[in-house]
Design a protein around this motif. Sequence first.
Motif, PDB file in Angstrom:
ATOM      1  N   LEU A  23       0.832  -1.215   0.000  1.00 45.50           N
ATOM      2  CA  LEU A  23       0.000   0.000   0.000  1.00 45.50           C
ATOM      3  C   LEU A  23       0.861   1.257   0.000  1.00 45.50           C
ATOM      4  O   LEU A  23       0.537   2.233  -0.681  1.00 45.50           O
ATOM      5  N   LYS A  24       1.939   1.222   0.759  1.00 43.42           N
ATOM      6  CA  LYS A  24       2.864   2.358   0.818  1.00 43.42           C
ATOM      7  C   LYS A  24       3.648   2.521  -0.465  1.00 43.42           C
ATOM      8  O   LYS A  24       4.352   3.508  -0.638  1.00 43.42           O
ATOM      9  N   GLY A  25       3.656   1.489  -1.303  1.00 46.51           N
ATOM     10  CA  GLY A  25       4.414   1.563  -2.544  1.00 46.51           C
ATOM     11  C   GLY A  25       5.884   1.257  -2.369  1.00 46.51           C
ATOM     12  O   GLY A  25       6.682   1.431  -3.288  1.00 46.51           O
ATOM     13  N   LYS A  26       6.247   0.806  -1.188  1.00 43.45           N
ATOM     14  CA  LYS A  26       7.650   0.421  -0.939  1.00 43.45           C
ATOM     15  C   LYS A  26       7.985  -0.820  -1.789  1.00 43.45           C
ATOM     16  O   LYS A  26       9.111  -0.992  -2.243  1.00 43.45           O
ATOM     17  N   THR A  27       7.008  -1.685  -1.973  1.00 48.49           N
ATOM     18  CA  THR A  27       7.150  -2.876  -2.808  1.00 48.49           C
ATOM     19  C   THR A  27       6.106  -2.808  -3.913  1.00 48.49           C
ATOM     20  O   THR A  27       4.942  -2.529  -3.636  1.00 48.49           O
ATOM     21  N   VAL A  28       6.535  -3.047  -5.157  1.00 48.85           N
ATOM     22  CA  VAL A  28       5.584  -3.092  -6.272  1.00 48.85           C
ATOM     23  C   VAL A  28       4.901  -4.463  -6.251  1.00 48.85           C
ATOM     24  O   VAL A  28       5.540  -5.483  -5.997  1.00 48.85           O
ATOM     25  N   ASN A  29       3.612  -4.485  -6.498  1.00 44.77           N
ATOM     26  CA  ASN A  29       2.849  -5.734  -6.361  1.00 44.77           C
ATOM     27  C   ASN A  29       3.007  -6.666  -7.566  1.00 44.77           C
ATOM     28  O   ASN A  29       2.062  -6.908  -8.321  1.00 44.77           O
TER      29      ASN A  29
END
Lengths: 256, 256
Positions: free
Chosen positions: A13-19
């Motif tokens: 959700l934070k965008g730290k990891t791309v899904n």
Amino acid sequence: MQAAVLTIGNEILKGKTVNTNAAHIGRVLTFSGHTVVLGLTVRDVREEIVWGFRTASQFADIVVSTGGLGPTFDDMTSSSFAEALGLPLVENPEAMEMIRSRLTARGLEMTENRRKMAMMPQGARAIRNLAGTAPGIYLEAGGKKYLVTPGVPDEMRSVLENAIELIADRNVRYAERSTLVRGIMESSFAPHVDEVMKMFAGRVYIKSHPRPRGPRGPEIELEVSASGQDPEGDVEGALRELERRAASMGGEYSRI
Amino acid sequence: MQAAVLTIGNEILKGKTVNTNAAHIGRVLTFSGHTVVLGLTVRDVREEIVWGFRTASQFADIVVSTGGLGPTFDDMTSSSFAEALGLPLVENPEAMEMIRSRLTARGLEMTENRRKMAMMPQGARAIRNLAGTAPGIYLEAGGKKYLVTPGVPDEMRSVLENAIELIADRNVRYAERSTLVRGIMESSFAPHVDEVMKMFAGRVYIKSHPRPRGPRGPEIELEVSASGQDPEGDVEGALRELERRAASMGGEYSRI
């Protein structure tokens, strides 16, 4: 069947990891004969995970989740999944055996945090994870299929592979192929996309994606897909029609 | 404030495209002082987009969507957004001017498909898109903020940048930093993660990610984040405490 993908994890959700996990699961479900109708991403918060499973199962016959199966405090997918389904959380003997044999092979002790990974909803089947300790969870309930996979990509892939026979639909085939059209703007070509879809009466879906302007002017990627008995034939027929129309407007095209 | 990201597009659900847009939006929202609490991905289907906006706004004060603003038949975000909010869809003069000036600069005609991109819910503000034709849509309604952006990544970024002053929360700051711990298994270190979080009484969040086993044994990435008045101080304090505990268990660590 209709499928939904539920991703659990603040870092997504934070965008730290791309899904990338949701994309991989979407790919596997699509090529297994399903239509992915919904993607949900929730935080590592019990009520939100429960909501995620319930909402996904409202819209889909198959729900595949990823994330929250590890040993830490914020890994609460298994118990939240049990709660969403109203099932008791019990120690799964198959899962316990998988975890134990992995720990033994590495000379590690069974701890409270590791034991947690064997807790599954009653009636669940443990799915072997060849890339990590936490087994996946497969369960059929209320006419729906659920597959719960870890969040570490290699582990998710291992569990998904080991459960594919349980979730694949062998009666429906899927095909897709794209063509790149150069020299025509997306908005000029849009009416043709509409017309070609109508020609194939709902069997073919065409998505147009504008691409960064190339040396020969605007570029559009046309992605044609079909599900059913002869998806390859439908895709090929629609591509030929799109290419014929592009050529008649002075555009160039090439399959990609 | 709480934020939600709504992604619209079959290609994302199918996994043909990885959802880098949601990650970028999540990043921008997080560093703008918001907590992203939900991610939704829906198909290019009117009722599902309407559902997406309504569901997102149920859980969040700010909803940012991406996708479905182009000129093709399956670009129906704007009208679905208006429907979700119960607002009439009208031609937005600002948007029309933006589209017209872009078409003029390229020597292109106004067509029905292009005119569609100026249709917005009543009361909306058009947001300039420097990378494409379709303007973004900003709207405040029912105490919530909505930002509707295109799906092409460069266009989404352009609209998001041009609207950032409208959505950023300048009163809350956010910080995050990670440390890599080597030689300790995630499940052995899990109780320390719990304890350090408790030490910081809800101000700090720690996420542990196991990494592929390295030459010195297991590796864990510990990501520490905080929001508030002194997020940097809290993150630094928690990292030092985690590293002290890792060292006392014989582990090595390095900031990443």
